[in-house]
Design an enzyme around this catalytic site. Structure first.
Site, short mmCIF file in Angstrom:
data_model
loop_
_atom_site.label_atom_id
_atom_site.label_comp_id
_atom_site.label_asym_id
_atom_site.label_seq_id
_atom_site.Cartn_x
_atom_site.Cartn_y
_atom_site.Cartn_z
CG HIS A 247 4.53 4.24 4.54
ND1 HIS A 247 4.82 3.87 5.83
CD2 HIS A 247 5.25 5.35 4.28
CE1 HIS A 247 5.71 4.73 6.33
NE2 HIS A 247 5.97 5.64 5.39
CD GLU B 72 4.05 15.71 5.80
OE1 GLU B 72 4.77 14.93 5.15
OE2 GLU B 72 4.24 15.98 7.02
#
Length: 326
Positions: A129, A60
């Site tokens: 998450h 990322e």
């Protein structure tokens, strides 16, 4: 009008803007060959090719940096995070590069780009998450932050975000990709920073955004059974926040409940509470009430998930508290 899924509305927005402007491109993990982790970019590789729909490594920080550099050099990237939980790996590029590019260059460079992807809880995905970072990014000058609650808003706001000259954080509630709603046939844009009064009411103002709007809709229907008329406002964007629409509603209803899928400390609801008590204190007939997630990481067990998140019962109880009907 036609009924389409949330993911389809996002795909239409990106595709229309890519057809309109050849500088727009999409990059991220699995956006091309796999058609997107949530199938948002399905079919886009076939239409636009591998130079504009770009699969990246699981890195990322690296591909966010590439996107920032591309934006500074005249392109208009859409940078997809598979989930905004993973954006923390790239947060230096978002906060210290994209958000500050215009200011640090004294206006010589802009950073017209969109960071987009899913946010919030999505069932039993546990602690790493299931987090909401809207308030983190909204705290940063130089960024705009959008959290749509329905397909029509998602399409109109994403098109506006892609055309904006500033970096935009576009957060899509993870459980809503299959959610259906009516979307206009014709092209349209929704201005960034303008809230929507979804339903007018007289007894209490309920303010929310994103997935929590679904819970608020159900709560409003329950409140009607008890003779309580709630005015429901969808913020749509949390930087900038449309304070004027909220204040005008509070001056009419004299009560405010804010619903947010995030931790309570330093939240969007905290900021709204502060502004309302500064600008409309004399209009309040009860203390402002917030309904947020619990102040802990989201556990895995379904019973804990139920207890952790805002729900219809908690919203109804909050409204009855500020209307002194508890």
């Amino acid at each position: 009008m036609r009924e389409i899924q949330f993911r389809e509305a996002l795909r239409e927005a990106m595709s229309e803007e890519m057809r309109r402007d050849e500088r727009v491109f999409l990059l991220g993990e699995e956006v091309a060959e796999y058609n997107g982790a949530y199938k948002v970019s399905q079919g886009m590789l076939a239409e636009f090719g591998a130079k504009r729909i770009i699969d990246t490594p699981i890195a990322e920080l690296g591909f966010a940096g590439i996107a920032v550099g591309a934006a500074a050099n005249g392109l208009r990237p859409i940078c997809e995070f598979m989930t905004f939980n993973f954006s923390l790996v790239a947060i230096d590029q978002v906060i210290n590069s994209a958000a500050k590019m215009n200011s640090m260059s004294n206006g010589q460079y802009t950073c017209p780009m969109v960071f987009r992807g899913p946010t919030g809880s999505a069932g039993q995905l546990a602690q790493q998450h299931s987090q909401n970072y809207e308030n983190w990014y909204a705290n940063t000058p130089g960024l705009k932050v959008i959290v749509p609650s329905n397909p029509a808003d998602a399409k109109g706001l994403l098109k506006s975000a892609i055309r904006d000259e500033n970096p935009v954080i576009f957060m899509e509630s993870e459980q809503m990709y299959g959610f259906k709603g009516e979307v206009p046939e014709e092209e349209y844009l929704i201005p960034i920073g303008k809230a929507s009064v979804v339903q007018e009411g007289s007894d209490v103002t309920i303010v929310s955004f994103g997935k929590m709007m679904l819970r608020c809709h159900d709560a409003v229907a329950e409140l009607v059974k008890d003779g309580i008329s709630a005015e429901l406002i969808d913020l749509r964007t949390v930087r900038p926040i449309d304070y004027d629409t909220v204040i005008a509603s509070v001056k009419k209803t004299n009560r405010l409940v804010i619903v947010e899928e995030a931790w309570p400390l330093a939240s969007i609801s905290s900021e709204i509470s502060h502004i309302v008590q500064r600008r409309a204190f004399d209009y309040l007939d009860a203390p402002i009430h917030r309904v947020t997630s619990l102040d802990t990481s989201l556990p895995y067990a379904p019973t804990f998930v139920d207890a952790y998140l805002p729900n219809v019962r908690k919203i109804v109880e909050a409204v009855k508290s500020v209307t002194y009907r508890a």
